[in-house]
Design a protein around this motif. Structure first.
Motif, short mmCIF file in Angstrom:
data_model
loop_
_atom_site.label_atom_id
_atom_site.label_comp_id
_atom_site.label_asym_id
_atom_site.label_seq_id
_atom_site.Cartn_x
_atom_site.Cartn_y
_atom_site.Cartn_z
N ILE A 96 0.81 -1.26 0.10
CA ILE A 96 -0.05 0.07 -0.02
C ILE A 96 0.84 1.11 -0.01
O ILE A 96 0.69 2.27 -0.74
N LEU A 97 2.09 1.24 0.71
CA LEU A 97 2.92 2.48 0.92
C LEU A 97 3.51 2.76 -0.67
O LEU A 97 3.39 4.06 -1.01
N ARG A 98 3.82 1.71 -1.46
CA ARG A 98 4.22 1.89 -2.81
C ARG A 98 2.85 2.56 -3.62
O ARG A 98 3.20 3.40 -4.30
N ASN A 99 1.76 2.39 -3.26
CA ASN A 99 0.66 2.69 -4.20
C ASN A 99 0.46 4.26 -4.03
O ASN A 99 0.08 4.94 -4.64
N LEU A 100 0.64 4.51 -2.64
CA LEU A 100 0.64 5.94 -2.11
C LEU A 100 1.79 6.94 -2.66
O LEU A 100 1.58 8.09 -2.74
N LEU A 101 2.74 6.24 -2.98
CA LEU A 101 3.82 7.02 -3.55
C LEU A 101 3.65 7.88 -4.72
O LEU A 101 3.14 7.11 -5.66
#
Length: 545
Positions: A96-101
């Motif tokens: 999810i953190l990657r998606n938020l970047l």
């Protein structure tokens, strides 16, 4: 197609996390009511999922300091299962953190030896090996801890980008400013010989860099001697010197074209004390590329603990990262106005530093210290507290933040074990939750009551707890253009309405959302809520000499 990957117990069996809504608790907001900074109390996996739809692709810099899996956090599990649990903790959050970047964003992850190698591999898998930026070794405990085979003095910071081609990492301010001891109308500089002292570059393999300068014997107004690339009256011909070590014929660092462009501007003739001339370049002040080993004392655990003691007295937080360390990270990975996120906020350091540096931020923390540490710390920042990096940033206070709690799970079981909508949800919460589960943004139309949310594709959603009749549907259809689409979620409706209009889809609730995710889980923290207390012996071991 087979691929190289790290496998462990439970990989691929992760639950489909419920995308909860966030409940704004205005009573805990502080400072400027227009500020959009966010402090969120709740499980960070649930909170990240709550943020994903709205903030995907918007976060410029992420810093996290997850549990290090030292054993104390998993004392009831054997070693093999312990590693699997830790990896299962990290993987869904990293996805999810990657998606938020944002496409030009980066993530920085603090970690120690226990899991750093595993973490690097799963980050390679999630972010892509080509998006690996660097691993920093940070001297967190300068004297080391005197137990085991080696006295551990450092931990690691893995850095990954969302898209390495779009990443533009900032540089560091030059801290060796004192050597720039001269100044002209262009600014400060120091003089450095123009010849290349690397013996691998010489007249034999760089003949284009071997040519003469002609130095005037008359001193100019700047105190130097004018240069020319063609012979002039009363001048001295000057070639690159020979190496005093091995006799190699050095060459210049610049070719003739560049030398012509900057002649008597950035390169000058200089008379040395021995009476000989040399060609020198004016070396201007410029930012420098950061090194991969950080040994600054202000980056140590002890500095972080001292900051924590000053802020919280007896409520000191164990092993907090110092503000100067986060300042370095945000300086390199973001710019003023960028959005910064920390989903393992701890005592609130990342949000406090982001606030002082003019970044927007989202901080997530599950434990009670969200109330006892993060909230009062950020209030103090708004009020202008002068600890940490306040003086270096000339922080005087200002700004503000909003406080959020995670909503409870949408679906619960009744007395007979049947799924029903949680009675803690009011009408507005229900609409927002159902909209999010179906991929719509909650955005009620002020004029059209049945346009309660909108998707990126331009379709609308209407959620009602009332029985839907054919007459009601026909009335809605009169005002819905053929090119627009509408999803209606209702507990029951007249027979045959599902196929009455091609551009209107009707679904029953809660039945239509039961299979979308796992309901009922209030946290996915693997019981890592309260970090281990700071041991006084470890404090002594970590003291500077």
């Amino acid at each position: 197609m087979q691929k190289l990957e790290l496998t462990w117990i439970g990989k691929g069996d992760e639950p489909v996390v419920e995308p909860r809504i966030l409940l704004h608790d205005a009573s805990k907001d502080y400072g400027d009511p227009a500020a959009d900074n966010m402090l969120i109390h709740g499980d960070n996996l649930l909170a990240l999922k709550a943020l994903e739809q709205e903030f995907a692709g918007q976060v410029k810099c992420i810093y996290i300091d997850p549990p290090y899996n030292t054993g104390s956090a998993f004392e009831y599990y054997d070693d093999n299962l312990e590693h699997s649990l830790w990896l299962n903790l990290m993987r869904p959050r990293l996805i999810i953190l990657r998606n938020l970047l944002s496409e030009d964003g980066c993530i920085w992850i603090s970690i120690d030896d226990t899991e750093q190698a595993y973490l690097k591999v799963i980050c390679d898998e999630i972010f892509g090996r080509n998006n690996f930026v660097q691993t920093i070794s940070n001297q967190s405990t300068p004297n080391g801890r005197d137990y085991g085979s080696f006295a551990q003095t450092h931990d690691f910071i893995h850095i990954f980008s969302k898209n390495i081609r779009q990443l533009k990492m900032n540089k560091m301010a030059n801290d060796d400013i004192n050597k720039y001891n001269k100044e002209d109308e262009e600014g400060a500089y120091y003089l450095h010989p123009l010849f290349n002292s690397n013996s691998n570059f010489h007249k034999g393999n760089r003949p284009n860099l071997y040519y003469p300068f002609y130095v005037s014997k008359k001193q100019n107004n700047e105190g130097y001697y004018d240069l020319s690339l063609i012979p002039t009256e009363d001048c001295v011909e000057l070639y690159p010197p020979l190496s005093q070590t091995d006799g190699t014929q050095f060459v210049w660092r610049w070719g003739k074209e560049k030398a012509t462009q900057y002649l008597n501007k950035e390169i000058v003739g200089q008379l040395m004390r021995n009476g000989e001339f040399r060609i020198a370049q004016k070396m201007r002040v410029k930012d420098k590329i950061p090194r991969t080993i950080w040994v600054e004392t202000e980056f140590s655990n002890r500095r972080g603990t001292e900051e924590s003691q000053a802020l919280f007295a007896k409520k000191k937080f164990p092993y907090p990262k110092p503000e100067p360390l986060i300042e370095r990270i945000l300086t390199l990975g973001s710019n003023p106005g960028d959005l910064v996120l920390d989903s393992f906020l701890g005592s609130g350091t990342t949000s406090a530093v982001a606030h002082k540096m003019g970044r927007r931020y989202i901080g997530i923390e599950l434990g009670e210290h969200c109330y006892t540490h993060c909230l009062p710390r950020l209030k103090a920042v708004v009020d202008g507290e002068q600890g940490g990096i306040s003086k270096t940033q000339n922080w005087q206070g200002g700004g503000g933040f909003k406080f959020y709690e995670l909503a409870p799970t949408l679906i619960v079981k009744d007395a007979h074990g049947q799924p029903i909508i949680n009675n803690k949800y009011n009408a507005q919460m229900l609409v927002a939750a159902i909209a999010k589960l179906n991929g719509y943004d909650y955005a009620p139309d002020a004029d059209v009551f049945w346009k309660q949310g909108k998707s990126q594709a331009g379709s609308f959603i209407f959620v009602t707890t009332e029985y839907l009749t054919a007459a009601q549907l026909d009335n809605i259809s009169r005002y819905l253009p053929e090119y627009e689409r509408l999803l209606i979620c209702t507990p029951a409706f007249d027979i045959g309405l599902g196929k009455r209009y091609e551009n209107i889809n009707i679904r029953k609730i809660p039945q239509s959302v039961l299979d979308k995710c796992a309901y009922g889980a209030d946290n996915y923290n693997l019981n890592i809520v309260n970090p281990p207390e700071l041991d006084e012996d470890e404090w002594e071991d970590g003291e500077d000499a």
